[in-house]
Design a protein around this motif. Structure first.
Motif, PDB file in Angstrom:
ATOM      1  N   ALA A  69      44.677  26.250  29.417  1.00 14.75           N
ATOM      2  CA  ALA A  69      45.694  26.209  30.477  1.00 14.75           C
ATOM      3  C   ALA A  69      45.404  27.221  31.584  1.00 14.75           C
ATOM      4  CB  ALA A  69      47.085  26.466  29.886  1.00 14.75           C
ATOM      5  N   VAL A  70      44.716  28.304  31.262  1.00 12.67           N
ATOM      6  CA  VAL A  70      44.356  29.337  32.235  1.00 12.67           C
ATOM      7  C   VAL A  70      42.979  29.042  32.839  1.00 12.67           C
ATOM      8  CG1 VAL A  70      43.805  31.807  32.463  1.00 12.67           C
ATOM      9  CG2 VAL A  70      45.730  31.085  31.029  1.00 12.67           C
ATOM     10  N   THR A  71      42.102  28.456  32.046  1.00 15.31           N
ATOM     11  CA  THR A  71      40.712  28.270  32.448  1.00 15.31           C
ATOM     12  C   THR A  71      40.554  27.432  33.707  1.00 15.31           C
ATOM     13  OG1 THR A  71      39.973  28.530  30.152  1.00 15.31           O
ATOM     14  CG2 THR A  71      38.437  27.478  31.673  1.00 15.31           C
ATOM     15  N   LYS A  72      41.282  26.335  33.839  1.00 21.04           N
ATOM     16  CA  LYS A  72      41.087  25.455  35.005  1.00 21.04           C
ATOM     17  C   LYS A  72      41.353  26.200  36.309  1.00 21.04           C
ATOM     18  CE  LYS A  72      40.915  21.078  36.863  1.00 21.04           C
ATOM     19  NZ  LYS A  72      41.518  19.787  36.693  1.00 21.04           N
ATOM     20  N   GLN A  73      42.449  26.944  36.400  1.00 23.94           N
ATOM     21  CA  GLN A  73      42.738  27.701  37.621  1.00 23.94           C
ATOM     22  C   GLN A  73      41.683  28.787  37.843  1.00 23.94           C
ATOM     23  OE1 GLN A  73      44.845  27.056  40.068  1.00 23.94           O
ATOM     24  NE2 GLN A  73      44.013  28.801  41.183  1.00 23.94           N
ATOM     25  N   LEU A  74      41.263  29.427  36.772  1.00 23.91           N
ATOM     26  CA  LEU A  74      40.215  30.441  36.850  1.00 23.91           C
ATOM     27  C   LEU A  74      38.930  29.835  37.413  1.00 23.91           C
ATOM     28  CD1 LEU A  74      39.317  33.400  35.927  1.00 23.91           C
ATOM     29  CD2 LEU A  74      38.345  32.199  33.973  1.00 23.91           C
ATOM     30  N   LEU A  75      38.561  28.645  36.950  1.00 20.59           N
ATOM     31  CA  LEU A  75      37.355  27.984  37.447  1.00 20.59           C
ATOM     32  C   LEU A  75      37.471  27.604  38.915  1.00 20.59           C
ATOM     33  CD1 LEU A  75      36.328  25.709  34.431  1.00 20.59           C
ATOM     34  CD2 LEU A  75      35.414  27.948  35.089  1.00 20.59           C
ATOM     35  N   LYS A  76      38.653  27.184  39.328  1.00 17.14           N
ATOM     36  CA  LYS A  76      38.854  26.881  40.753  1.00 17.14           C
ATOM     37  C   LYS A  76      38.646  28.135  41.593  1.00 17.14           C
ATOM     38  CE  LYS A  76      41.889  22.923  40.168  1.00 17.14           C
ATOM     39  NZ  LYS A  76      43.234  22.351  40.349  1.00 17.14           N
ATOM     40  N   GLU A  77      39.160  29.267  41.137  1.00 18.49           N
ATOM     41  CA  GLU A  77      38.969  30.536  41.847  1.00 18.49           C
ATOM     42  C   GLU A  77      37.499  30.942  41.840  1.00 18.49           C
ATOM     43  OE1 GLU A  77      41.602  33.461  40.133  1.00 18.49           O
ATOM     44  OE2 GLU A  77      43.337  32.153  40.408  1.00 18.49           O
ATOM     45  N   ALA A  78      36.817  30.725  40.722  1.00 20.69           N
ATOM     46  CA  ALA A  78      35.398  31.072  40.622  1.00 20.69           C
ATOM     47  C   ALA A  78      34.565  30.220  41.575  1.00 20.69           C
ATOM     48  CB  ALA A  78      34.919  30.901  39.181  1.00 20.69           C
ATOM     49  N   LYS A  79      34.863  28.940  41.651  1.00 20.90           N
ATOM     50  CA  LYS A  79      34.143  28.045  42.576  1.00 20.90           C
ATOM     51  C   LYS A  79      34.358  28.500  44.012  1.00 20.90           C
ATOM     52  CE  LYS A  79      33.805  23.216  44.065  1.00 20.90           C
ATOM     53  NZ  LYS A  79      32.497  23.349  44.570  1.00 20.90           N
ATOM     54  N   GLU A  80      35.598  28.776  44.355  1.00 21.66           N
ATOM     55  CA  GLU A  80      35.923  29.223  45.712  1.00 21.66           C
ATOM     56  C   GLU A  80      35.216  30.546  46.048  1.00 21.66           C
ATOM     57  OE1 GLU A  80      39.973  30.547  47.799  1.00 21.66           O
ATOM     58  OE2 GLU A  80      39.987  28.473  47.060  1.00 21.66           O
ATOM     59  N   ALA A  81      35.063  31.418  45.064  1.00 23.61           N
ATOM     60  CA  ALA A  81      34.413  32.710  45.277  1.00 23.61           C
ATOM     61  C   ALA A  81      32.888  32.581  45.348  1.00 23.61           C
ATOM     62  CB  ALA A  81      34.799  33.682  44.159  1.00 23.61           C
ATOM     63  N   GLY A  82      32.349  31.428  44.914  1.00 19.82           N
ATOM     64  CA  GLY A  82      30.912  31.207  44.990  1.00 19.82           C
ATOM     65  C   GLY A  82      30.144  31.446  43.707  1.00 19.82           C
ATOM     66  N   VAL A  83      30.840  31.610  42.584  1.00 14.84           N
ATOM     67  CA  VAL A  83      30.168  31.790  41.289  1.00 14.84           C
ATOM     68  C   VAL A  83      29.284  30.560  41.035  1.00 14.84           C
ATOM     69  CG1 VAL A  83      30.559  31.869  38.791  1.00 14.84           C
ATOM     70  CG2 VAL A  83      31.948  33.286  40.318  1.00 14.84           C
ATOM     71  N   PRO A  84      27.987  30.770  40.705  1.00 11.39           N
ATOM     72  CA  PRO A  84      27.092  29.629  40.545  1.00 11.39           C
ATOM     73  C   PRO A  84      27.105  28.959  39.173  1.00 11.39           C
ATOM     74  CG  PRO A  84      25.844  31.658  40.381  1.00 11.39           C
ATOM     75  CD  PRO A  84      27.264  32.039  40.709  1.00 11.39           C
ATOM     76  N   ALA A  85      27.420  29.726  38.124  1.00 13.29           N
ATOM     77  CA  ALA A  85      27.285  29.190  36.770  1.00 13.29           C
ATOM     78  C   ALA A  85      28.367  29.744  35.862  1.00 13.29           C
ATOM     79  CB  ALA A  85      25.900  29.538  36.212  1.00 13.29           C
ATOM     80  N   VAL A  86      28.807  28.908  34.923  1.00 18.99           N
ATOM     81  CA  VAL A  86      29.850  29.327  33.981  1.00 18.99           C
ATOM     82  C   VAL A  86      29.447  28.951  32.562  1.00 18.99           C
ATOM     83  CG1 VAL A  86      31.740  29.198  35.656  1.00 18.99           C
ATOM     84  CG2 VAL A  86      31.176  27.180  34.289  1.00 18.99           C
ATOM     85  N   TRP A  87      29.935  29.761  31.628  1.00 23.51           N
ATOM     86  CA  TRP A  87      29.751  29.492  30.199  1.00 23.51           C
ATOM     87  C   TRP A  87      31.148  29.484  29.605  1.00 23.51           C
ATOM     88  CZ3 TRP A  87      24.874  30.924  27.284  1.00 23.51           C
ATOM     89  CH2 TRP A  87      24.960  30.523  25.948  1.00 23.51           C
ATOM     90  N   LEU A  88      31.596  28.317  29.163  1.00 20.52           N
ATOM     91  CA  LEU A  88      32.921  28.178  28.572  1.00 20.52           C
ATOM     92  C   LEU A  88      32.801  28.303  27.067  1.00 20.52           C
ATOM     93  CD1 LEU A  88      34.225  25.138  30.663  1.00 20.52           C
ATOM     94  CD2 LEU A  88      34.333  27.573  31.204  1.00 20.52           C
ATOM     95  N   GLN A  89      33.300  29.406  26.552  1.00 20.42           N
ATOM     96  CA  GLN A  89      33.237  29.657  25.118  1.00 20.42           C
ATOM     97  C   GLN A  89      34.087  28.624  24.370  1.00 20.42           C
ATOM     98  OE1 GLN A  89      30.474  32.051  24.833  1.00 20.42           O
ATOM     99  NE2 GLN A  89      31.743  32.410  23.054  1.00 20.42           N
ATOM    100  N   PRO A  90      33.743  28.318  23.116  1.00 25.26           N
ATOM    101  CA  PRO A  90      34.574  27.405  22.338  1.00 25.26           C
ATOM    102  C   PRO A  90      36.041  27.833  22.368  1.00 25.26           C
ATOM    103  CG  PRO A  90      32.554  27.908  21.155  1.00 25.26           C
ATOM    104  CD  PRO A  90      32.595  28.820  22.358  1.00 25.26           C
ATOM    105  N   GLY A  91      36.918  26.851  22.565  1.00 23.69           N
ATOM    106  CA  GLY A  91      38.351  27.118  22.614  1.00 23.69           C
ATOM    107  C   GLY A  91      38.885  27.414  24.007  1.00 23.69           C
ATOM    108  N   SER A  92      38.001  27.532  25.000  1.00 26.94           N
ATOM    109  CA  SER A  92      38.453  27.883  26.351  1.00 26.94           C
ATOM    110  C   SER A  92      38.640  26.665  27.248  1.00 26.94           C
ATOM    111  CB  SER A  92      37.452  28.844  27.012  1.00 26.94           C
ATOM    112  OG  SER A  92      36.230  28.188  27.282  1.00 26.94           O
ATOM    113  N   PHE A  93      38.401  25.472  26.720  1.00 26.43           N
ATOM    114  CA  PHE A  93      38.451  24.290  27.571  1.00 26.43           C
ATOM    115  C   PHE A  93      38.958  23.080  26.805  1.00 26.43           C
ATOM    116  CE2 PHE A  93      34.359  24.540  25.544  1.00 26.43           C
ATOM    117  CZ  PHE A  93      34.106  23.245  25.113  1.00 26.43           C
TER     118      PHE A  93
END
Length: 153
Positions: free
Chosen positions: A82-106
């Protein structure tokens, strides 16, 4: 997935969303993994200005937008879906190139978003662990693929 692992670990910097002082939590364990591998890592924790890991205090940032150089930072995520999706939107907007979603985070929706939004997204089935791709289990392989020298503390 090997291309994604190489891309993720080719970043000069890393950050851990969900980093915590609580040694029982995976946010603590993953942040400690980066430190133990002598990698430059920033903890993300909007609720605490500092966390203590490996007997040292580390200043946190509240969001991906607060990272010193988001465009050069790969992000490990250990937050509830529930927190991860908004966090990813912020990361994309900030320009983060790559993400690793740990088990249970998505969930399926978050996974689909991550795979479409980032140059590399590591998550889901696979890896050497029983629950999917995990930095603690698969990170050293990723470091090797990226040709990164590391020394374990």
């Amino acid at each position: 997935m090997e291309v994604a692992l190489k891309t993720f670990f080719s970043s000069p910097r890393f950050a851990v969303a969900g980093a915590s002082s609580d040694a029982a939590k995976y946010g603590h364990k993953v942040f400690a993994w980066y430190l133990q591998h002598s990698l430059p890592v920033t903890p993300l924790n909007p609720r605490s200005p500092t966390i203590t890991v490996l007997k040292q205090s580390h200043d946190t940032v509240a969001s991906p937008a607060s990272l010193p150089d988001a465009a050069s930072t790969s992000l490990s995520v250990i937050t509830p879906p529930a927190v991860t999706k908004q966090l990813l939107k912020e990361a994309k907007e900030a320009g983060v190139p790559a993400v690793w979603l740990q088990p249970g985070s998505f969930d399926a929706d978050v996974l689909e978003y991550a795979k479409g939004a980032f140059k590399a997204a590591i998550a889901g089935e696979g890896g050497d662990g029983g629950e999917g791709w995990c930095v603690l289990v698969d990170g050293e392989h990723g470091l090797s693929l990226a040709g990164r020298e590391w020394s374990r503390l």
